[in-house]
Design a protein around this motif. Structure first.
Motif, PDB file in Angstrom:
ATOM      1  N   PRO A 130      35.642  46.148  42.875  1.00  0.00           N
ATOM      2  CA  PRO A 130      35.744  45.241  41.717  1.00  0.00           C
ATOM      3  C   PRO A 130      37.438  44.922  41.551  1.00  0.00           C
ATOM      4  O   PRO A 130      38.198  45.066  41.239  1.00  0.00           O
ATOM      5  CB  PRO A 130      35.470  46.119  40.167  1.00  0.00           C
ATOM      6  N   LEU A 131      37.059  43.308  41.169  1.00  0.00           N
ATOM      7  CA  LEU A 131      38.540  42.879  40.840  1.00  0.00           C
ATOM      8  C   LEU A 131      38.866  43.225  39.235  1.00  0.00           C
ATOM      9  O   LEU A 131      40.646  43.414  39.497  1.00  0.00           O
ATOM     10  CB  LEU A 131      38.453  41.336  40.989  1.00  0.00           C
ATOM     11  N   PHE A 132      38.393  43.272  38.482  1.00  0.00           N
ATOM     12  CA  PHE A 132      39.230  43.689  37.323  1.00  0.00           C
ATOM     13  C   PHE A 132      37.905  44.732  36.671  1.00  0.00           C
ATOM     14  O   PHE A 132      36.956  45.054  37.201  1.00  0.00           O
ATOM     15  CB  PHE A 132      39.008  42.378  36.471  1.00  0.00           C
ATOM     16  N   ARG A 133      38.784  45.511  35.631  1.00  0.00           N
ATOM     17  CA  ARG A 133      37.903  46.672  35.529  1.00  0.00           C
ATOM     18  C   ARG A 133      37.893  46.283  33.569  1.00  0.00           C
ATOM     19  O   ARG A 133      38.259  45.654  32.788  1.00  0.00           O
ATOM     20  CB  ARG A 133      38.553  47.956  35.409  1.00  0.00           C
TER      21      ARG A 133
END
Length: 73
Positions: free
Chosen positions: A70-73
């Motif tokens: 995932p790029l963003f959490r």
């Protein structure tokens, strides 16, 4: 696959270093200027474009896949 990318990066760095050496050494001590820097930079650009195209083709052929991180959490 990692070896091919690593060798390409090594070639790019070597071509860049060769261009820098040509820049610093050409035209000194009464020697005429040469086109070594131009050829080294052209080689570097060619290797960079070839690496980019190779990565795109490898992705399309399924040799490499995205990791799915995932790029963003």
């Amino acid at each position: 696959m990692k070896w091919i990318v690593g060798l390409a990066f090594f070639g790019i760095i070597v071509a860049l270093a060769s261009a820098g050496r040509a820049l610093l050494g050409d035209g000194r001590d009464g020697k005429p200027k040469s086109n070594r820097m131009l050829h080294a930079l052209a080689l570097r650009i060619g290797l960079s474009v070839a690496l980019f195209v190779f990565i795109l083709v490898a992705y399309k052929l399924g040799w490499i896949e995205p990791t799915g991180l995932p790029l963003f959490r």
